[in-house]
Enzyme design. Structure first.
Site, mmCIF file in Angstrom:
data_model
loop_
_atom_site.group_PDB
_atom_site.id
_atom_site.type_symbol
_atom_site.label_atom_id
_atom_site.label_comp_id
_atom_site.label_asym_id
_atom_site.label_seq_id
_atom_site.Cartn_x
_atom_site.Cartn_y
_atom_site.Cartn_z
ATOM 1 N N SER A 7 0.838 -1.199 0.000
ATOM 2 C CA SER A 7 0.000 0.000 0.000
ATOM 3 C C SER A 7 0.873 1.249 0.000
ATOM 4 O O SER A 7 0.649 2.171 -0.777
ATOM 5 C CB SER A 7 -0.902 0.012 1.230
ATOM 6 O OG SER A 7 -1.799 -1.067 1.171
ATOM 7 N N ALA A 8 1.856 1.301 0.880
ATOM 8 C CA ALA A 8 2.693 2.496 0.980
ATOM 9 C C ALA A 8 3.840 2.469 -0.035
ATOM 10 O O ALA A 8 4.130 3.481 -0.685
ATOM 11 C CB ALA A 8 3.248 2.622 2.396
ATOM 12 N N GLU B 56 10.148 -6.265 -4.459
ATOM 13 C CA GLU B 56 8.961 -6.921 -3.908
ATOM 14 C C GLU B 56 9.225 -8.422 -3.783
ATOM 15 O O GLU B 56 9.617 -9.070 -4.761
ATOM 16 C CB GLU B 56 7.735 -6.660 -4.804
ATOM 17 C CG GLU B 56 6.512 -7.497 -4.484
ATOM 18 C CD GLU B 56 6.082 -7.460 -3.006
ATOM 19 O OE1 GLU B 56 5.994 -6.363 -2.428
ATOM 20 O OE2 GLU B 56 5.860 -8.542 -2.425
ATOM 21 N N ALA B 57 8.970 -8.950 -2.591
ATOM 22 C CA ALA B 57 9.248 -10.367 -2.337
ATOM 23 C C ALA B 57 8.348 -11.284 -3.158
ATOM 24 O O ALA B 57 8.754 -12.386 -3.537
ATOM 25 C CB ALA B 57 9.073 -10.666 -0.853
ATOM 26 N N HIS C 59 -5.513 -5.696 10.666
ATOM 27 C CA HIS C 59 -5.006 -4.327 10.675
ATOM 28 C C HIS C 59 -3.819 -4.153 11.615
ATOM 29 O O HIS C 59 -3.811 -3.221 12.433
ATOM 30 C CB HIS C 59 -6.126 -3.370 11.109
ATOM 31 C CG HIS C 59 -7.322 -3.388 10.228
ATOM 32 N ND1 HIS C 59 -8.594 -3.105 10.663
ATOM 33 C CD2 HIS C 59 -7.437 -3.664 8.898
ATOM 34 C CE1 HIS C 59 -9.442 -3.201 9.654
ATOM 35 N NE2 HIS C 59 -8.775 -3.546 8.570
HETATM 36 C C1 LIG Z 1 -6.885 -10.085 4.328
HETATM 37 C C2 LIG Z 1 -6.798 -8.596 4.579
HETATM 38 C C3 LIG Z 1 -7.953 -7.820 4.545
HETATM 39 C C4 LIG Z 1 -7.898 -6.459 4.779
HETATM 40 N N1 LIG Z 1 -8.993 -5.680 4.572
HETATM 41 C C5 LIG Z 1 -8.875 -4.337 4.570
HETATM 42 C C6 LIG Z 1 -9.940 -3.487 4.132
HETATM 43 O O1 LIG Z 1 -11.008 -3.946 3.712
HETATM 44 N N2 LIG Z 1 -9.735 -2.138 4.164
HETATM 45 C C7 LIG Z 1 -8.574 -1.585 4.612
HETATM 46 O O2 LIG Z 1 -8.475 -0.370 4.650
HETATM 47 N N3 LIG Z 1 -7.557 -2.362 5.030
HETATM 48 C C8 LIG Z 1 -7.667 -3.707 4.980
HETATM 49 N N4 LIG Z 1 -6.599 -4.490 5.315
HETATM 50 C C9 LIG Z 1 -5.393 -3.836 5.850
HETATM 51 C C10 LIG Z 1 -4.598 -3.062 4.803
HETATM 52 O O3 LIG Z 1 -4.658 -3.691 3.541
HETATM 53 C C11 LIG Z 1 -3.168 -2.917 5.297
HETATM 54 O O4 LIG Z 1 -3.159 -2.233 6.533
HETATM 55 C C12 LIG Z 1 -2.272 -2.140 4.354
HETATM 56 O O5 LIG Z 1 -2.329 -2.706 3.069
HETATM 57 C C13 LIG Z 1 -0.844 -2.143 4.896
HETATM 58 O O6 LIG Z 1 -0.014 -1.466 4.014
HETATM 59 P P1 LIG Z 1 1.567 -1.518 4.186
HETATM 60 O O7 LIG Z 1 2.120 -0.681 3.103
HETATM 61 O O8 LIG Z 1 1.889 -1.200 5.589
HETATM 62 O O9 LIG Z 1 1.975 -3.046 3.992
HETATM 63 P P2 LIG Z 1 1.663 -4.057 2.788
HETATM 64 O O10 LIG Z 1 0.616 -3.517 1.878
HETATM 65 O O11 LIG Z 1 1.413 -5.379 3.412
HETATM 66 O O12 LIG Z 1 3.015 -4.074 1.940
HETATM 67 C C14 LIG Z 1 4.212 -4.646 2.345
HETATM 68 C C15 LIG Z 1 4.883 -5.185 1.097
HETATM 69 O O13 LIG Z 1 6.246 -5.410 1.356
HETATM 70 C C16 LIG Z 1 6.616 -6.666 0.815
HETATM 71 N N5 LIG Z 1 7.756 -7.149 1.592
HETATM 72 C C17 LIG Z 1 7.763 -7.409 2.912
HETATM 73 N N6 LIG Z 1 8.985 -7.813 3.300
HETATM 74 C C18 LIG Z 1 9.770 -7.781 2.208
HETATM 75 C C19 LIG Z 1 11.128 -8.090 1.982
HETATM 76 N N7 LIG Z 1 11.938 -8.501 2.975
HETATM 77 N N8 LIG Z 1 11.625 -7.964 0.724
HETATM 78 C C20 LIG Z 1 10.824 -7.531 -0.281
HETATM 79 N N9 LIG Z 1 9.513 -7.244 -0.124
HETATM 80 C C21 LIG Z 1 8.994 -7.354 1.119
HETATM 81 C C22 LIG Z 1 5.375 -7.503 0.989
HETATM 82 O O14 LIG Z 1 5.380 -8.649 0.182
HETATM 83 C C23 LIG Z 1 4.283 -6.506 0.634
HETATM 84 O O15 LIG Z 1 4.032 -6.469 -0.752
HETATM 85 C C24 LIG Z 1 -6.635 -5.854 5.102
HETATM 86 C C25 LIG Z 1 -5.472 -6.629 5.137
HETATM 87 C C26 LIG Z 1 -5.539 -7.989 4.867
HETATM 88 C C27 LIG Z 1 -4.278 -8.795 4.868
#
Ligand SMILES: Cc1cc2nc3c(=O)[nH]c(=O)nc-3n(C[C@H](O)[C@H](O)[C@H](O)COP(=O)(O)OP(=O)(O)OC[C@H]3O[C@@H](n4cnc5c(N)ncnc54)[C@H](O)[C@@H]3O)c2cc1C
Length: 533
Positions: free
Chosen positions: A13-14, A34-35, A469
């Site tokens: 997401s971020a 991306e992993a 979350h």
């Molecule tokens: C099943 C589910 C349902 C949800 N439903 C909702 C909803 O309806 N509405 C809502 O607002 N939120 C929802 N959420 C929560 C929301 O999607 C997350 O809070 C948000 O996407 C988090 O964003 P982020 O950027 O922190 O992490 P993420 O989007 O998880 O991104 C992290 C990325 O980093 C990559 N990564 C991690 N470690 C490594 C590494 N060592 N090397 C390379 N790549 C790596 C991962 O593969 C991933 O692609 C849900 C989450 C899930 C899992």
């Protein structure tokens, strides 16, 4: 070895947002690691949510340590592992949170994070027809839509909520969050709007952006006290890339603290015990884990034709699939919980503290994820929005492929238990309001016999799961337990920021995708500001 200006680790997401904004200047080179894979067919159909929640091809499939509040169950912690990260597998509900959430972050000392400060980023990121121009964005990359409550089931729920004093709110992402509404969704034209789709697809051809999938970052690389790059594994080999300006870690709440600890940034005793050389002592890495622990109340519906169980079972699903293929309204285009209410668990509160979310079906576990039950019914989850209980995420080995330990300590703060019991009672009050009589509703779980708080909480401990979350494990702040400062720079290390849901000091009041994307937008703006001096 390749060199770039910026390396972004994690395309979720971020991370997808950070890569999009940093590579906007064609003179700036960006590597996005991306992993997981680039895509998966189930990401396109919104209902594919149910097929990805247990799918190892696109999901890290973590699970939490058994604990008292889960009656010893190891509950699942799904996380997206593909371009778009969790935005590519999530439930697609779009909820920013309350103005008070961000004002609280600012009051905790995080300059630049008040609601007035973050509102321009929430507007910049989205393109929606919903609400008022003062609050909503019209031309950002992320498409957000608002399904009208045409469905008779949802019309009845709105009526039932009104009978319990909960008014309809046409935009809970606008002036106030209070009330019941259809869920705004990251769905447009029947397709999921992940950050991969909205932020990466339009810029795939930028020559200054290199996206590397199936690339697992294993350790950060340092030049003295400066983060200078990353070591990562790809199928068939190991690589290293250098960042001339900065590394931005966007691995999410579970993986960002994991990579910091693997790289020697964390509590010295913990790292030393695993044989990891301490690069910088930061005892807060992995602490402050918070999530929404959400019991799902279950209701049987006797009147035919209202629920997904009735409308999508067996051959009827084929009709819905055809409608989806023809870009017509279809149950396959549904957000995971299409109706939600933000309510106050008692009088005198300045803002809602409980979230209710309705799913128009009953499901049960199946071999490839949840499947429809034979019984027609409704599920309504109910939980406190700003829990105080805190847990942690920590590595248990120096092997980057070994899942970290995730411990939530749910309900350890007494206020969380109290509000959880109240939340279940509010769900019950709406489901038994006069308007619902038409549906011939009977309570399945927790069961009408569970009338006391103790009995309700006893059921919660045996049945609840999170709403996925997790936040807070690289908390922003200026105190000794904070991991990043208010500009998201890791304390004590130059050239390294964390930008994802892990930096949140507290949970926002609702789902976390929208705030994670906002964090990506704000992080990118700060990186560019700091580079401009
Ligand atoms: C099943 C589910 C349902 C949800 N439903 C909702 C909803 O309806 N509405 C809502 O607002 N939120 C929802 N959420 C929560 C929301 O999607 C997350 O809070 C948000 O996407 C988090 O964003 P982020 O950027 O922190 O992490 P993420 O989007 O998880 O991104 C992290 C990325 O980093 C990559 N990564 C991690 N470690 C490594 C590494 N060592 N090397 C390379 N790549 C790596 C991962 O593969 C991933 O692609 C849900 C989450 C899930 C899992």
């Amino acid at each position: 070895m390749q060199s770039y200006d910026y390396i972004v680790i994690g395309a979720g997401s971020a991370g997808a947002v950070v890569a999009h904004r940093l590579s906007a200047d064609p003179r700036t080179t960006v590597l996005l690691l991306e992993a997981g894979p680039a895509d998966h067919p189930w990401t396109r159909v919104p209902i594919g949510f149910a097929r990805m929640i247990t799918n190892p091809a696109v999901n890290w499939l973590y699970s939490a340590e058994p604990e008292a509040a889960t009656n010893g169950r190891a509950i699942p912690v799904p996380r997206g592992r593909l371009l778009g990260g969790s935005s590519a597998i999530n439930g697609m509900a779009f909820v920013r949170g309350q103005a008070q959430d961000f004002d609280t972050w600012a009051q905790m000392g995080n300059r630049g994070w008040s609601y007035a400060d973050v509102l321009p980023f929430f507007k910049r990121m989205e393109s929606t027809a919903v609400g008022d121009d003062a609050f909503r964005g019209r031309d950002g990359p992320l498409r957000v839509t608002d399904p009208p409550p045409r469905d008779p089931l949802f019309a009845l729920l709105i009526e039932a909520a009104a009978q319990r004093g909960i008014a309809h709110n046409p935009d809970y992402n606008g002036a106030t969050q209070d009330g019941i509404a259809m869920s705004q969704a990251t769905i447009a034209a029947g397709r999921r709007m992940s950050t991969a789709r909205c932020y990466l697809d339009p810029i795939r051809r930028r020559p200054n952006l290199h996206i590397e999938t199936r690339a697992l970052a294993e350790a950060l690389v340092f030049d003295g006290g400066r983060c200078a790059g990353v070591r990562y594994a790809v199928p068939g080999g190991a690589r290293e890339a250098r960042a001339g300006r900065e590394v931005v870690l966007c691995g999410g709440t579970i993986n960002s603290p994991q990579l910091l600890e693997l790289s020697g940034i964390g509590a010295p005793e913990r790292l030393a015990a695993l044989g990891i050389a301490v690069r910088h002592a930061l005892p807060g890495v992995g602490e402050n884990l918070r999530d929404h622990y959400a019991p799902r109340t279950r209701w049987a519906i006797g009147a035919p034709g209202y629920t997904f169980n009735d409308r999508a079972r067996g051959a009827r699903m084929i009709g819905q699939a055809l409608r989806h293929a023809l870009f017509r309204p279809s149950l396959l285009n549904m957000v995971a919980a299409p109706m939600r209410a933000f309510v106050r668990s008692r009088e005198g509160l300045a803002a809602p503290d409980v979230l209710l979310g309705w799913v128009p079906m009953l499901t049960e576990p199946g071999p490839r994820g949840p499947r429809l039950s034979r019984q027609s019914g409704l599920t309504c989850y109910a939980h406190p929005m700003r829990p105080e209980s805190k847990g942690h995420v920590h590595i248990v080995a120096s092997d980057p492929r070994r899942p970290p330990e995730i411990r939530f300590n749910f309900l350890s703060a007494p206020i969380d238990a109290e509000i959880t019991a109240r939340a279940v009672r509010i769900a019950r009050a709406v489901m038994t309001a006069p308007a619902m009589a038409k549906l011939l509703v009977t309570e399945i779980a927790p069961g009408p016999e569970r009338t006391t708080d103790a009995a309700i909480l006893d059921w919660v401990r045996g049945a609840a799961e999170t709403t996925y979350h997790p936040v807070g494990t690289c908390r922003m702040g200026g105190d000794p337990m904070a991991v990043v400062d208010a500009r998201l720079r890791v304390h004590g290390i130059a050239g390294l920021r964390v930008a994802d849901a892990s930096i949140m000091p507290t949970l926002t009041s609702g789902n976390t995708n929208a705030p994670a994307i906002m964090i990506g937008e704000k992080a990118a703006a700060m990186v560019l500001e700091d580079a401009a001096g």
